[in-house]
Design a protein around this motif. Structure first.
Motif, PDB file in Angstrom:
ATOM      1  N   ASP A 563       0.816  -1.089  -0.197  1.00  0.00           N
ATOM      2  CA  ASP A 563       0.097  -0.003  -0.276  1.00  0.00           C
ATOM      3  C   ASP A 563       0.935   1.208  -0.111  1.00  0.00           C
ATOM      4  N   ASN A 564       0.223   2.349  -0.300  1.00  0.00           N
ATOM      5  CA  ASN A 564       0.980   3.658  -0.379  1.00  0.00           C
ATOM      6  C   ASN A 564       0.911   4.220   1.054  1.00  0.00           C
ATOM      7  N   GLY A 565       1.991   4.311   1.677  1.00  0.00           N
ATOM      8  CA  GLY A 565       2.013   4.613   3.154  1.00  0.00           C
ATOM      9  C   GLY A 565       1.701   6.155   3.438  1.00  0.00           C
ATOM     10  N   LEU A 566       2.105   7.006   2.156  1.00  0.00           N
ATOM     11  CA  LEU A 566       1.993   8.668   2.519  1.00  0.00           C
ATOM     12  C   LEU A 566       0.563   8.578   2.362  1.00  0.00           C
ATOM     13  N   LEU A 567      -0.128   8.121   1.118  1.00  0.00           N
ATOM     14  CA  LEU A 567      -1.752   8.339   1.327  1.00  0.00           C
ATOM     15  C   LEU A 567      -2.519   7.957   2.492  1.00  0.00           C
ATOM     16  N   ALA A 568      -1.857   6.356   3.013  1.00  0.00           N
ATOM     17  CA  ALA A 568      -2.644   6.083   4.188  1.00  0.00           C
ATOM     18  C   ALA A 568      -2.254   7.185   5.380  1.00  0.00           C
ATOM     19  N   TRP A 569      -1.241   7.804   5.519  1.00  0.00           N
ATOM     20  CA  TRP A 569      -0.924   8.858   6.796  1.00  0.00           C
ATOM     21  C   TRP A 569      -1.719  10.113   6.549  1.00  0.00           C
ATOM     22  N   LEU A 570      -1.870  10.704   5.295  1.00  0.00           N
ATOM     23  CA  LEU A 570      -2.680  11.933   4.858  1.00  0.00           C
ATOM     24  C   LEU A 570      -4.229  11.545   5.257  1.00  0.00           C
ATOM     25  N   PHE A 571      -4.410  10.553   4.616  1.00  0.00           N
ATOM     26  CA  PHE A 571      -5.948  10.204   4.981  1.00  0.00           C
ATOM     27  C   PHE A 571      -6.297  10.135   6.428  1.00  0.00           C
ATOM     28  N   ALA A 572      -5.116   9.321   7.281  1.00  0.00           N
ATOM     29  CA  ALA A 572      -5.400   9.201   8.789  1.00  0.00           C
ATOM     30  C   ALA A 572      -5.378  10.702   9.360  1.00  0.00           C
ATOM     31  N   PHE A 573      -4.449  11.450   8.693  1.00  0.00           N
ATOM     32  CA  PHE A 573      -3.962  12.890   9.325  1.00  0.00           C
ATOM     33  C   PHE A 573      -5.606  13.684   9.231  1.00  0.00           C
ATOM     34  N   THR A 574      -6.441  13.525   8.221  1.00  0.00           N
ATOM     35  CA  THR A 574      -7.683  14.359   8.093  1.00  0.00           C
ATOM     36  C   THR A 574      -8.707  13.969   9.027  1.00  0.00           C
ATOM     37  N   PHE A 575      -8.469  12.926   9.943  1.00  0.00           N
ATOM     38  CA  PHE A 575      -9.305  12.552  10.845  1.00  0.00           C
ATOM     39  C   PHE A 575      -9.188  13.721  12.054  1.00  0.00           C
ATOM     40  N   ASN A 576      -8.009  14.165  12.270  1.00  0.00           N
ATOM     41  CA  ASN A 576      -7.680  14.962  13.174  1.00  0.00           C
ATOM     42  C   ASN A 576      -8.699  16.259  13.205  1.00  0.00           C
ATOM     43  N   PHE A 577      -9.262  16.387  11.980  1.00  0.00           N
ATOM     44  CA  PHE A 577     -10.140  17.507  11.767  1.00  0.00           C
ATOM     45  C   PHE A 577     -11.356  17.145  11.362  1.00  0.00           C
ATOM     46  N   ARG A 578     -11.832  15.868  11.633  1.00  0.00           N
ATOM     47  CA  ARG A 578     -13.009  15.261  11.604  1.00  0.00           C
ATOM     48  C   ARG A 578     -14.185  16.284  12.188  1.00  0.00           C
ATOM     49  N   MET A 579     -13.955  16.260  13.434  1.00  0.00           N
ATOM     50  CA  MET A 579     -15.073  17.044  14.204  1.00  0.00           C
ATOM     51  C   MET A 579     -15.164  18.418  13.718  1.00  0.00           C
ATOM     52  N   MET A 580     -14.124  19.087  13.209  1.00  0.00           N
ATOM     53  CA  MET A 580     -14.159  20.494  12.815  1.00  0.00           C
ATOM     54  C   MET A 580     -14.977  20.493  11.421  1.00  0.00           C
ATOM     55  N   LEU A 581     -14.578  19.361  10.486  1.00  0.00           N
ATOM     56  CA  LEU A 581     -15.272  19.251   9.361  1.00  0.00           C
ATOM     57  C   LEU A 581     -16.531  19.125   9.384  1.00  0.00           C
ATOM     58  N   LYS A 582     -17.190  18.437  10.474  1.00  0.00           N
ATOM     59  CA  LYS A 582     -18.376  18.133  10.849  1.00  0.00           C
ATOM     60  C   LYS A 582     -19.022  19.160  11.269  1.00  0.00           C
ATOM     61  N   VAL A 583     -18.737  20.274  11.802  1.00  0.00           N
ATOM     62  CA  VAL A 583     -19.191  21.243  12.309  1.00  0.00           C
ATOM     63  C   VAL A 583     -19.155  22.186  11.148  1.00  0.00           C
ATOM     64  N   ILE A 584     -18.061  22.328  10.398  1.00  0.00           N
ATOM     65  CA  ILE A 584     -18.288  23.178   9.239  1.00  0.00           C
ATOM     66  C   ILE A 584     -19.365  22.853   8.184  1.00  0.00           C
ATOM     67  N   SER A 585     -19.187  21.452   7.975  1.00  0.00           N
ATOM     68  CA  SER A 585     -20.207  20.902   7.066  1.00  0.00           C
ATOM     69  C   SER A 585     -21.745  21.099   7.283  1.00  0.00           C
ATOM     70  N   PHE A 586     -21.959  20.591   8.771  1.00  0.00           N
ATOM     71  CA  PHE A 586     -23.527  20.935   9.216  1.00  0.00           C
ATOM     72  C   PHE A 586     -23.682  22.448   9.332  1.00  0.00           C
ATOM     73  N   GLY A 587     -22.902  23.391   9.442  1.00  0.00           N
ATOM     74  CA  GLY A 587     -23.174  24.816   9.673  1.00  0.00           C
ATOM     75  C   GLY A 587     -23.258  25.379   8.293  1.00  0.00           C
TER      76      GLY A 587
END
Length: 612
Positions: A563-587
């Motif tokens: 697998d591509n480790g960089l892509l896996a890490w970048l995708f995992a990194f986005t989960f740090n902002f998942r709550m913020m993303l949810k707030v922005i999305s619902f807002g």
């Protein structure tokens, strides 16, 4: 000569036709059939234990009188050496071990990539059975051995063939002793083991003793007229000299566990009493509820892609049992067999079910920063008494390792690394049998004998390779494979280690023990898999072998499945902002909804004015 050959062929055809047309008894009921039967010896003659009949009973004739023994021997547990049988999905191999030479080789008669056929490494059928019969039910190579490689110390005539011992699985009580069976097999009493194991009588001698005494006197053991004899226990027979047997159609889980047990081991952790039972067994199911078969003993293995070659197995996989097989119009297509709950998987995107097997989340040891060390029945002789088995006992097997299975879904596996001395020619490595290594590098191995399985240094590896270099007819450059690397000795005496295809690990999918939904991977949230430290991607897997850990190959889990480790890490990194993303999305959705409502009201007002 032609006439004789013709007569032999006609006799063989007649025998096959007779067997094919033979009728076999059947009760056709779920009620157990009372087995008060006369025991038969190899020749098919009835045994009279009251007359002190010295011959043991033979399953092939005794059980075969009513059951299709030839068909049974086509089953998955007995057909590994049959060339016309598909190898199927890779399974657990047999491990050839030698402590002095640090040899650890996965063997199989099936063509599983990464395993070696016994003959390739100089292991004869006799040697194979002597090493592994402890967890073989009989039949196969034990009953129909070949002649390759030739073995002058094979004593099949004295020991008898290792027939399929039906009562290993079908003893309905506690009469059958696997410990007594192992003792009989170790002493080469192959044809006597079913009698002793079931407690029908004692065996007064052993083939091993006969062989050793013949060797000591300089005689040929195969010409010995001595043979072990049976002393029957009359408590197992009725007044008509019939054996009283407790036969069960389905095997109990305790019978299956003898050969199919896995335990997690680690110093000071994961004691056996802490281990939970498979959730299905805890719910009252048995192994044979899912792993079913007919008279041919073609056991359903239960993985999803098995249905591609065996349609009737579709409803007996995890998905088929719980969710239905997705095809067909009958009730089995709906799932819920044996009360299996239909999982909801609330909130989990459907893409997970296309890319992950059910076992990825629900089976095996919970994944951590390092894979767990596990021991199995096949590899570590679980089920047999041992005073030497420790958490460090070879071979070192680890789990779970998340690799892609044959259906391209990420699936947990067990993994083991090969360790052996061999020869390199045209980039192909051929393993060398431990006996040959000891013969060609006798002096160099002396200092290793006192510390079996201890890690080897480059200097020690170099000494053994130097000792092997002087041998004749090696067929290539001597090398050592261990810890995921290939070791070579240069002309100046220095040893180098490189990654090589011959050192790749062998892995096979795991399925049990199954954990309940509340302990499934992902139950704590997305971060179980999608984080910068997720075991499914970023666990470091260090190759296990008798070399220093600093020398062993180490790879992250994603590297093992390309697998591509960089892509896996970048995708995992986005989960740090998942709550913020949810707030922005619902807002944003709320603002957009408000705008739509506002303009909808204005449009309604305009329409009302026009109509007025």
């Amino acid at each position: 000569m032609l006439s004789v050959l013709g007569l032999c062929l006609l006799a063989a055809l007649a025998a096959n036709a007779s067997e094919a047309g033979k009728k076999h008894g059947k009760a056709d009921s779920r009620a157990p059939y009372p087995h008060r039967i006369m025991l038969l010896n190899e020749q098919g003659n009835g045994i009279n234990p009251g007359a002190k009949d010295p011959l043991p009973y033979a399953p092939a004739t005794t059980c075969g009188k009513c059951h299709d023994y030839a068909a049974i021997n086509q089953g998955w547990h007995f057909n590994a050496n049959q060339s016309n049988v598909s190898p199927g999905r890779p399974g657990e191999p047999w491990m050839l071990l030698d402590a002095v030479t640090r040899t650890q080789l996965p063997l199989s008669y099936r063509a599983w990539p990464g395993t070696f056929r016994p003959a390739e490494v100089g292991v004869s059928d006799w040697q194979f059975v002597q090493a592994f019969a402890r967890h073989m039910p009989g039949g196969g190579v034990g009953e129909n051995p070949t002649t390759q490689p030739a073995d002058p110390k094979a004593y099949w005539t004295l020991a008898g063939k290792l027939q399929n011992d039906c009562m290993i699985c079908h003893d309905g009580g506690n009469a059958y002793s696997t410990g007594d069976r192992e003792l009989q097999l170790r002493t080469m009493n192959y044809k006597f083991s079913p009698t002793r194991s079931l407690g029908l009588g004692k065996i007064n001698s052993s083939v091993r003793t006969i062989v050793e005494e013949a060797d000591a006197s300089g005689d040929d053991p195969n010409k010995s007229k001595e043979t072990p004899k049976v002393a029957w226990d009359m408590r197992n027979f009725d007044g008509e000299m019939r054996a009283v047997l407790n036969v069960s159609r389905a095997s109990s889980p305790s019978k299956c566990y003898y050969c199919h047990m896995t335990r997690q081991v680690a110093a000071g952790e994961h004691e056996d009493w802490q281990a939970d039972q498979d959730v299905h067994l805890a719910a009252g199911l048995t192994c044979t509820d899912c792993h079913r078969h007919g008279v041919d003993h073609q056991v359903v293995r239960g993985y999803e892609s098995e249905a591609a070659t065996r349609k009737e197995a579709a409803a007996l996989s995890c998905r088929g049992c719980h969710m239905g097989d997705g095809e067909g119009e009958d009730a089995l297509a709906l799932g819920g067999r044996l009360g299996a709950p239909r999982p909801v998987h609330k909130g989990i995107p459907p893409v997970h079910f296309d890319r992950l097997s059910c076992t990825a989340c629900h089976s095996g040891p919970w994944p951590n920063e390092t894979p767990a060390s596990v021991q199995t029945s096949f590899a570590h002789e679980l089920g047999l008494e041992s005073f030497e088995r420790t958490a460090e006992s070879a071979p070192r097997i680890v789990a779970p390792i998340f690799l892609r299975a044959d259906d391209n879904k990420i699936t947990p596996h067990k993994m083991v690394w090969p360790n052996f001395w061999g020869t390199l020619q045209s980039d192909k490595v051929t393993p060398m049998a431990p006996a040959k290594v000891k013969a060609v590098a006798k002096d160099a191995l002396k200092e290793l004998q006192a510390t079996p399985w201890a890690a080897l240094t480059n200097e020690q590896v170099g000494k053994v390779l130097a000792g092997m270099s002087g041998a004749k007819d090696l067929g290539g450059e001597p090398v050592y494979v261990s810890g995921g690397k290939l070791y070579r000795r240069a002309a100046d005496g220095k040893v180098s280690a490189v990654e090589h295809a011959a050192a790749k690990p062998y892995a096979w999918p795991l399925a049990h023990e199954v954990r309940p939904a509340s302990q499934a991977l992902g139950t704590r949230g997305c971060a179980d898999c999608h984080s910068s430290k997720s075991p499914i991607y970023f666990t470091q897997v260090v190759a296990q072998g008798p070399v220093a850990p600093t020398q062993a190959l180490s790879k992250a889990m994603y590297e093992l499945r390309d697998d591509n480790g960089l892509l896996a890490w970048l995708f995992a990194f986005t989960f740090n902002f998942r709550m913020m993303l949810k707030v922005i999305s619902f807002g944003s959705a709320a603002v957009l909804g408000g705008v739509l409502v506002l303009y909808g009201l204005r449009g309604l007002g305009w329409l009302t004015n026009r109509m007025g």
